[in-house]
Design a protein around this motif. Structure first.
Motif, PDB file in Angstrom:
ATOM      1  N   MET A  29      39.694  43.567  32.945  1.00 26.72           N
ATOM      2  CA  MET A  29      41.117  43.860  32.826  1.00 26.72           C
ATOM      3  C   MET A  29      41.793  44.030  34.181  1.00 26.72           C
ATOM      4  O   MET A  29      43.012  43.904  34.284  1.00 26.72           O
ATOM      5  CB  MET A  29      41.323  45.125  31.988  1.00 26.72           C
ATOM      6  N   THR A  30      41.017  44.316  35.228  1.00 25.14           N
ATOM      7  CA  THR A  30      41.603  44.608  36.537  1.00 25.14           C
ATOM      8  C   THR A  30      41.230  43.588  37.600  1.00 25.14           C
ATOM      9  O   THR A  30      41.563  43.768  38.768  1.00 25.14           O
ATOM     10  CB  THR A  30      41.157  46.003  37.021  1.00 25.14           C
ATOM     11  N   THR A  31      40.538  42.498  37.210  1.00 20.92           N
ATOM     12  CA  THR A  31      40.091  41.503  38.176  1.00 20.92           C
ATOM     13  C   THR A  31      40.414  40.112  37.665  1.00 20.92           C
ATOM     14  O   THR A  31      40.056  39.759  36.531  1.00 20.92           O
ATOM     15  CB  THR A  31      38.569  41.608  38.403  1.00 20.92           C
ATOM     16  N   THR A  32      41.072  39.313  38.488  1.00 21.62           N
ATOM     17  CA  THR A  32      41.360  37.937  38.095  1.00 21.62           C
ATOM     18  C   THR A  32      40.070  37.123  38.085  1.00 21.62           C
ATOM     19  O   THR A  32      39.076  37.488  38.722  1.00 21.62           O
ATOM     20  CB  THR A  32      42.361  37.285  39.065  1.00 21.62           C
ATOM     21  N   GLN A  33      40.094  36.007  37.371  1.00 24.83           N
ATOM     22  CA  GLN A  33      38.899  35.173  37.292  1.00 24.83           C
ATOM     23  C   GLN A  33      38.507  34.662  38.676  1.00 24.83           C
ATOM     24  O   GLN A  33      37.321  34.600  39.008  1.00 24.83           O
ATOM     25  CB  GLN A  33      39.139  34.002  36.348  1.00 24.83           C
ATOM     26  N   ARG A  34      39.474  34.306  39.496  1.00 30.30           N
ATOM     27  CA  ARG A  34      39.194  33.829  40.846  1.00 30.30           C
ATOM     28  C   ARG A  34      38.476  34.885  41.662  1.00 30.30           C
ATOM     29  O   ARG A  34      37.452  34.619  42.307  1.00 30.30           O
ATOM     30  CB  ARG A  34      40.508  33.443  41.531  1.00 30.30           C
ATOM     31  N   ASP A  35      38.976  36.121  41.621  1.00 31.04           N
ATOM     32  CA  ASP A  35      38.351  37.203  42.380  1.00 31.04           C
ATOM     33  C   ASP A  35      36.977  37.551  41.827  1.00 31.04           C
ATOM     34  O   ASP A  35      36.064  37.906  42.587  1.00 31.04           O
ATOM     35  CB  ASP A  35      39.237  38.448  42.356  1.00 31.04           C
ATOM     36  N   LEU A  36      36.820  37.453  40.523  1.00 29.22           N
ATOM     37  CA  LEU A  36      35.539  37.769  39.908  1.00 29.22           C
ATOM     38  C   LEU A  36      34.463  36.792  40.378  1.00 29.22           C
ATOM     39  O   LEU A  36      33.351  37.194  40.745  1.00 29.22           O
ATOM     40  CB  LEU A  36      35.669  37.723  38.383  1.00 29.22           C
ATOM     41  N   ILE A  37      34.794  35.503  40.395  1.00 34.26           N
ATOM     42  CA  ILE A  37      33.843  34.497  40.876  1.00 34.26           C
ATOM     43  C   ILE A  37      33.525  34.728  42.349  1.00 34.26           C
ATOM     44  O   ILE A  37      32.360  34.690  42.756  1.00 34.26           O
ATOM     45  CB  ILE A  37      34.417  33.078  40.664  1.00 34.26           C
ATOM     46  N   GLU A  96      48.074  42.327  34.356  1.00 35.98           N
ATOM     47  CA  GLU A  96      48.739  42.392  35.661  1.00 35.98           C
ATOM     48  C   GLU A  96      49.339  43.786  35.849  1.00 35.98           C
ATOM     49  O   GLU A  96      50.256  44.183  35.141  1.00 35.98           O
ATOM     50  CB  GLU A  96      49.843  41.334  35.743  1.00 35.98           C
ATOM     51  N   ARG A  97      48.789  44.535  36.789  1.00 39.60           N
ATOM     52  CA  ARG A  97      49.262  45.878  37.085  1.00 39.60           C
ATOM     53  C   ARG A  97      49.199  46.123  38.590  1.00 39.60           C
ATOM     54  O   ARG A  97      48.473  45.460  39.319  1.00 39.60           O
ATOM     55  CB  ARG A  97      48.405  46.941  36.376  1.00 39.60           C
ATOM     56  N   GLY A 152      43.668  52.397  36.535  1.00 44.61           N
ATOM     57  CA  GLY A 152      43.996  50.994  36.298  1.00 44.61           C
ATOM     58  C   GLY A 152      45.326  50.766  35.624  1.00 44.61           C
ATOM     59  O   GLY A 152      45.766  49.625  35.482  1.00 44.61           O
ATOM     60  N   LYS A 153      45.993  51.854  35.183  1.00 44.41           N
ATOM     61  CA  LYS A 153      47.281  51.765  34.491  1.00 44.41           C
ATOM     62  C   LYS A 153      47.216  50.875  33.246  1.00 44.41           C
ATOM     63  O   LYS A 153      48.158  50.148  32.928  1.00 44.41           O
ATOM     64  CB  LYS A 153      48.380  51.269  35.440  1.00 44.41           C
ATOM     65  N   GLY A 175      43.650  46.788  43.082  1.00 40.32           N
ATOM     66  CA  GLY A 175      43.645  46.515  44.507  1.00 40.32           C
ATOM     67  C   GLY A 175      42.276  46.572  45.163  1.00 40.32           C
ATOM     68  O   GLY A 175      42.140  46.195  46.336  1.00 40.32           O
ATOM     69  N   LEU A 176      41.253  47.016  44.444  1.00 42.05           N
ATOM     70  CA  LEU A 176      39.922  47.116  45.022  1.00 42.05           C
ATOM     71  C   LEU A 176      39.249  45.752  45.112  1.00 42.05           C
ATOM     72  O   LEU A 176      39.547  44.835  44.335  1.00 42.05           O
ATOM     73  CB  LEU A 176      39.046  48.054  44.184  1.00 42.05           C
TER      74      LEU A 176
END
Length: 253
Positions: A114-122, A8-9, A56-57, A15-16
């Motif tokens: 590391m920069t994408t949640t599982q929900r957003d990835l799906i 979480e950053r 990505g910090k 944000g992309l």
């Protein structure tokens, strides 16, 4: 339990739109495939580390921690190439090249996770035209990697506490002793897969042909700009490789 890669950053990469990051990952892997010269690959690896840190910090030590399980493969690669390719020094250089390439592939994939949640990835996979079931399968498979890693570590620690020694003996003896880890790992994996299938079924996965989403994703101006930068960088990589003829050393002479 599935141990996530996600950090979480509040960063540009976080944000992309996930479609942009998927495109960036694929383009990055394709670009790395163009080169096999360590003179190019080593700087590209460190540039990727720095890019993930800045955009990505994600701390460099956190990135290297995720790459740690690949160290045995890197060592094997460095040993095998000088044995199968002559002159030995050239073989060692190719071993370094393939090792760095592998680490960069993994780092680019980890950057996405590391920069994408599982929900957003799906959602990203689905919006790119992939069926939801396939997108969910890929996402779960990627998320399951750290679970297997942690399970393996726990099993090895438990076996070592019982006097298990894998460092002694020749190669065949060591492989035989690894069954003490592989069999419990297989059983634990099957159990986890069964529990996962029950969880998916309890959520009515596949009950309807068309799924609806409470949360959706949408491309913004920043996403289109990032896509343009990715395509420009990939075009530059193609030009350096084929236009200038740099970054590639023929293996077969």
């Amino acid at each position: 339990m599935i141990y996530p890669f996600y950090f979480e950053r509040d960063s540009l990469l976080h944000g992309l739109d996930p479609r942009v990051k998927i495109l960036g990952t694929v383009a990055g892997i394709a670009a790395i495939m163009l080169y096999n010269d360590p003179v190019f690959l080593i700087p590209l690896f460190f540039m990727t580390l720095i890019a993930v840190r800045v955009l990505g910090k994600i701390e460099i030590r956190e990135q290297l921690r995720l790459l740690k399980p690949l160290i045995p493969i890197v060592i094997i690669t460095l040993i095998i190439w000088p044995l199968i390719y002559k002159p030995r020094l050239q073989g060692l250089l190719f071993g370094v090249s393939f090792s760095i390439r592998l680490l960069t592939f993994a780092l680019l994939t980890f950057m996405l996770l590391m920069t994408t949640t599982q929900r957003d990835l799906i959602l990203g996979f689905v919006r790119l035209g992939m069926p939801y079931e396939f997108g969910l399968t890929i996402s779960i498979a990627l998320r399951y990697i750290p679970t297997l890693y942690m399970l393996t570590g726990n099993i090895m620690d438990a076996q070592k506490s019982r006097g298990w020694e894998v460092e002694k003996g020749n190669f065949l003896v060591r492989m035989k002793r690894m069954s003490a880890v592989l069999i419990p790992l297989l059983v634990a994996s099957l159990k986890t897969a069964h529990e996962l299938s029950i969880a998916l079924e309890s959520r009515a996965l596949g009950a309807t042909k068309k799924r609806t989403f409470l949360y959706d994703i949408e491309m913004t101006g920043r996403d289109y700009a990032a896509t343009a930068v990715i395509l420009i960088l990939f075009g530059l990589a193609l030009y350096v490789r084929y236009g200038l003829g740099l970054g590639h050393v023929s293996i077969y002479g």
